[in-house]
Design an enzyme around this catalytic site. Structure first.
Site, PDB file in Angstrom:
ATOM      1  CG  ASP A 365      -1.924   1.059   1.296  1.00 30.08           C
ATOM      2  OD1 ASP A 365      -2.733   1.127   0.364  1.00 30.08           O
ATOM      3  OD2 ASP A 365      -1.923   1.831   2.269  1.00 30.08           O
ATOM      4  CD  GLU A 394      -2.402   2.800  -3.405  1.00 30.69           C
ATOM      5  OE1 GLU A 394      -3.567   3.151  -3.616  1.00 30.69           O
ATOM      6  OE2 GLU A 394      -1.896   2.744  -2.255  1.00 30.69           O
TER       7      GLU A 394
END
Length: 653
Positions: A365, A394
């Site tokens: 993330d 990400e």
């Protein structure tokens, strides 16, 4: 008489010899008993001790390439103790005190010949008190090279577990955690979906044609509200009991693997939840970014979200610091990976989960928000141990230059190598949506797709990028395309035939949307119909679905199952032609298999093929991938108006 004396002497000698031998044997037996006792004390912990509050990692393994490990030990004034380990092949190479007296960090070296087993760590205090903690070194289930990550042959099904299926209602509420309610009428409350719900529906995921699952984080989020999404972790070594147990997570991994489905774990290196257990007693003064401000209860800075500062030649020190050191949100303390103990902790945690759960990948993330040198070290450590593994990061940017910077093998001018195999391709996703929504002109419409894909020259490995129509943080593709079903099919058909790794969000196959309030996260992450007892609509069985929903579900199934076996899509050459008259064509070619993608934003149903003569398709039989109808590639072919047509020269699967 002499003979009698001689016999007595001989008998006495024999008796003496016997007594001497008996003494030797007795000593030997005593020593043997002592030796056994020593071996028992050193090698085997016959009684398990848990005298300390916490030790992490929870266990480790023998046989790693990196033979060093650092233990975090948490207990009252544990820093006043001296740790000792007596186990063959395990040595304490260093002991580190923290600022808090309630922590010790112990560096262990595990020799290559070390055998698996349990042993006690003794914590000896000056007052004579001893605390014991049993620790285990396990055998590895398989070698590092056997951990195979996802790649362009895979298709990933992304799931928000709380909203997918409630397989075990008994774990919905846990009285030991802060958020204790279930409320399916509240988009930001917990709804009760869990690990068992995913396991129960692996057949559905397999039937759709997906080969990997990515559940959003399943670790404990002991937050007072919105704990359902999982991204504010309060224990990095524990499955949230409202999702299930570690055993159920391992069962999911095992059952998925038997179906050829890889398990990808969603991890967060950038931050934790404000209720994380260490927040009440931080080990170092720099365990967090802005820690002094936090401890003084002053106003914290959120990140400025200026991700370009990672690459910007002209970025100010202030902007760089505000980006990396700023907290993502106030409830998510920003972890300082520049602290070497924090850095080691995060790396070891990732490896622990790979080894424990037999993972087939990690999704990391908020990738650019962490210290970028640490992220290179983190990914490098994992890939060094597991050379065939995969990590996706990400980077939410629509600029391909920024995305390309983060991919392993990029020729960055600053020399940075991320060791990251798969950035997320937000840029191409953005261009596809724009292309389908815009009216056709020289610089608008399908040309956005064409020119977006032309940017692949910027990437070290385009086929390792992750493409997606939507995800848990953005509006559903149906909403983005104004609920135009034909355009949704165009987006999916194009994305999933590109040289990419496709990721698909649960429910998109039945046209779930957030059109009532676009961008609302709770609405985006809506419940999958049929995942709860009593649901009137059941998308798993098809009961109650509209004809449009059933048609889209079948479309996804046909597309994904063809893709699963298409070597041309997995690794073939890509050829595309500039859009003309509202038509854009892309081809994937490998040996005798040619996959043909025709995007048509006109009303025409007949397409002249002369433009594509270089492919040598004339006279070849082609099959419609979706309805399996056969035809011949001639001077003209029939295509869908205002939609997508997908063909293949591969007639038999």
């Amino acid at each position: 008489m002499r003979m009698f004396r001689d016999k007595i002497a001989i008998s006495s000698f024999k008796l003496l010899l016997f007594m001497l031998l008996l003494g030797v044997l007795n000593v030997a037996c005593n020593n043997l008993g002592k030796e056994k006792k020593v071996v028992s004390d050193i090698e085997v912990s016959t009684e398990v001790h848990n005298d300390v509050e916490r030790i992490e990692p929870l266990n480790w393994w023998v046989g790693f390439k990196n033979q060093d490990i650092q233990l975090l030990v948490k207990d009252s004034v544990i820093s006043r103790s001296k740790p000792e380990i007596k186990y063959p092949g395990v040595t304490i190479s260093a002991v580190h005190n923290a600022k808090s007296p309630n922590y010790l960090f112990i560096d262990l070296h595990i020799d290559v010949q070390t055998q698996p087993g349990k042993f006690n760590i003794l914590f000896k205090f000056e007052n004579g008190k001893i605390k014991r903690q049993t620790y285990e070194l396990k055998s590895r289930v398989k070698p590092s090279e056997a951990y195979i990550g996802f790649n362009s042959t895979d298709a990933i099904y992304l799931i928000t577990p709380d909203r997918f299926s409630n397989g075990d209602a008994s774990n919905d509420i846990n009285e030991t955690l802060l958020e204790k309610t279930i409320d399916r009428t509240n988009d930001y409350a917990r709804h009760g979906g869990d690990i068992k719900g995913i396991t129960n529906h692996l057949d559905y995921i397999e039937d759709l044609g997906f080969t990997a699952i990515w559940p959003c984080p399943l670790l404990t989020n002991n937050m007072s509200n919105s704990s359902y999404h999982g991204y504010a972790m309060t224990n990095f070594y524990e499955i949230d009991p409202r999702f299930g147990s570690l055993e159920e997570y391992l069962e999911l991994s095992e059952k998925a693997s038997k179906k050829g489905i890889k398990l990808i774990m969603d991890q967060v290196a950038n931050h934790c939840g404000s209720e994380h257990w260490w927040m009440k007693d931080l080990p170092f003064s720099d365990w967090l970014n802005q820690q002094k401000t936090f401890e003084n209860k002053e106003n914290l800075k959120n990140s400025n979200h200026r991700r370009t500062t990672n690459q910007d030649l002209y970025a100010s020190t202030r902007d760089k610091q505000d980006m990396i050191d700023g907290w993502f949100v106030a409830s998510m303390p920003d972890l300082n990976q520049k602290n070497p103990f924090m850095a080691t902790y995060i790396i070891q945690n990732s490896i622990w989960w790979i080894e424990t759960a037999g993972l087939g990948g990690i999704r990391q993330d908020t990738y650019p928000y962490s210290d970028k040198d640490f992220m290179s070290k983190w990914a490098g450590a994992i890939m060094a141990e597991y050379p065939n593994f995969s990590i996706v990061g990400e980077e939410w940017s629509t600029n391909p230059l920024l995305i390309g910077y983060w991919q392993e093998g990029a020729k960055n001018r600053d020399g940075y190598d991320s060791n990251l195999k798969s950035p997320m391709d937000f840029a191409m996703q953005h261009q596809i949506v724009n292309a389908l929504n815009e009216d056709e002109s020289w610089e608008n419409g399908l040309v956005k797709m064409y020119e977006g894909l032309a940017n692949d020259f910027n990437y070290a490995s385009p086929k390792n990028l992750l493409i997606f129509p939507d995800n848990h943080d953005m509006s559903r593709i149906s909403t983005q395309l104004h609920e135009d079903v034909d355009k949704v099919k165009m987006a999916l058909g194009y994305m999933f035939t590109l040289p990419r790794i496709p990721q698909f969000y649960y429910g998109t196959e039945i046209l779930i949307n957030d059109s009532i309030n676009p961008g609302d996260h709770g609405l985006i992450r809506t419940d999958f119909p049929g995942g709860w007892d009593g649901d009137v609509v059941n998308a798993f069985s098809g009961e109650g679905l509209t004809s449009s929903q059933k048609d889209m579900q079948l479309y996804v199934k046909q597309l994904m199952n063809y893709r699963k076996h298409s070597k041309a899509i997995h690794g073939g050459k890509t050829i595309h032609f500039a859009p003309e008259n509202g038509v854009y064509a892309l081809f994937r070619v490998l040996e005798d298999e040619v996959v043909i993608v025709i995007l048509n934003k006109s009303n025409e149903v007949s397409l002249q093929t002369v433009t594509f003569n270089e492919l040598g398709l004339k006279g070849r039989q082609i099959k419609n991938i979706i309805n399996e109808e056969l035809s011949i590639w001639g001077d003209k072919i029939t295509v869908n108006p205002n939609g997508i047509s997908l063909f293949s020269t591969k007639i038999h699967n």
